[in-house]
Design a protein around this motif. Structure first.
Motif, short mmCIF file in Angstrom:
data_model
loop_
_atom_site.label_atom_id
_atom_site.label_comp_id
_atom_site.label_asym_id
_atom_site.label_seq_id
_atom_site.Cartn_x
_atom_site.Cartn_y
_atom_site.Cartn_z
N UNK A 1 -2.50 -6.35 -7.13
CA UNK A 1 -3.29 -5.69 -6.08
C UNK A 1 -2.37 -4.93 -5.13
N UNK A 2 -1.18 -5.50 -4.85
CA UNK A 2 -0.22 -4.79 -4.00
C UNK A 2 0.19 -3.46 -4.63
N UNK A 3 0.35 -3.44 -5.95
CA UNK A 3 0.70 -2.20 -6.66
C UNK A 3 -0.36 -1.14 -6.36
N UNK A 4 -1.62 -1.51 -6.59
CA UNK A 4 -2.70 -0.55 -6.38
C UNK A 4 -2.88 -0.18 -4.91
N UNK A 5 -2.67 -1.16 -4.03
CA UNK A 5 -2.79 -0.92 -2.60
C UNK A 5 -1.71 0.08 -2.15
N UNK A 6 -0.50 -0.09 -2.67
CA UNK A 6 0.60 0.82 -2.30
C UNK A 6 0.33 2.24 -2.79
N UNK A 7 -0.46 2.37 -3.84
CA UNK A 7 -0.79 3.69 -4.40
C UNK A 7 -2.04 4.30 -3.75
N UNK A 8 -2.83 3.49 -3.06
CA UNK A 8 -4.10 3.96 -2.50
C UNK A 8 -3.86 5.01 -1.41
N UNK B 1 -10.61 -1.95 1.22
CA UNK B 1 -11.10 -2.80 0.13
C UNK B 1 -9.97 -3.70 -0.39
N UNK B 2 -8.78 -3.12 -0.57
CA UNK B 2 -7.65 -3.92 -1.03
C UNK B 2 -7.28 -5.00 -0.02
N UNK C 1 7.16 -0.36 1.08
CA UNK C 1 7.64 -0.38 -0.31
C UNK C 1 6.70 0.42 -1.22
N UNK C 2 7.29 0.91 -2.30
CA UNK C 2 6.51 1.71 -3.24
C UNK C 2 5.82 0.81 -4.27
N UNK C 3 4.92 1.39 -5.01
CA UNK C 3 4.24 0.66 -6.07
C UNK C 3 5.24 0.21 -7.14
#
Length: 141
Positions: A25-32, A40-41, A113-115
């Motif tokens: 979820x952090x990966x997707x959140x960092x990309x949002x 939502x994240x 931090x990045x995804x």
């Protein structure tokens, strides 16, 4: 004692599911990029951490301690594999705590931090899982 062991394993599976999913979820959140997605994240991460991940970790700790006290404590000094397993589990609790810290950074919109970082971060519990399962099943030393 088999009931305790069974529920311990169930709690471990639940905990690891959350340990694998929250960093994803952090990966997707960092990309949002859109505010609705970001919010939502935040909700998903908070509910996963507080509602599944932390309660599972508590159950793992309680039932694992019960089993250690009940039948492993007597021979603990001769079980080198158990020393290493418990050390890895302690490291995993540190990872859990760090996930909570990252969650608070995301909640406050302070993530730096990045995804890509989170993609690598997501792999760490896999290594611990492999080692812990091998130690618990094979008991190599």
């Amino acid at each position: 004692m088999l009931w305790v062991k069974a529920f311990h394993i169930i709690a471990v599976v639940t905990w690891f599911a959350a340990l694998f999913y929250l960093p994803r979820l952090f990966v997707y959140h960092a990309m949002a990029a859109d505010q609705a997605g970001i919010e939502r994240f935040k909700v998903m991460e908070r509910k996963l951490y507080r509602g599944i991940m932390t309660p599972s970790a508590v159950v793992v700790l309680l039932l694992g301690s019960w089993m250690l006290w009940d039948y492993a404590w007597v021979a603990y000094k001769q079980m080198g594999w158990l020393h290493l397993k418990l050390t890895l589990v302690a490291i995993l609790y540190g990872y859990h705590w760090y996930c909570g810290r990252l969650l608070r950074e995301f909640a406050a919109d302070r993530n730096t931090r990045s995804h890509v970082f989170y993609r690598w971060f997501n792999e760490f519990p896999v290594l611990i899982l492999i080692a812990v399962v091998l130690l618990a099943v094979v008991k190599p030393f």
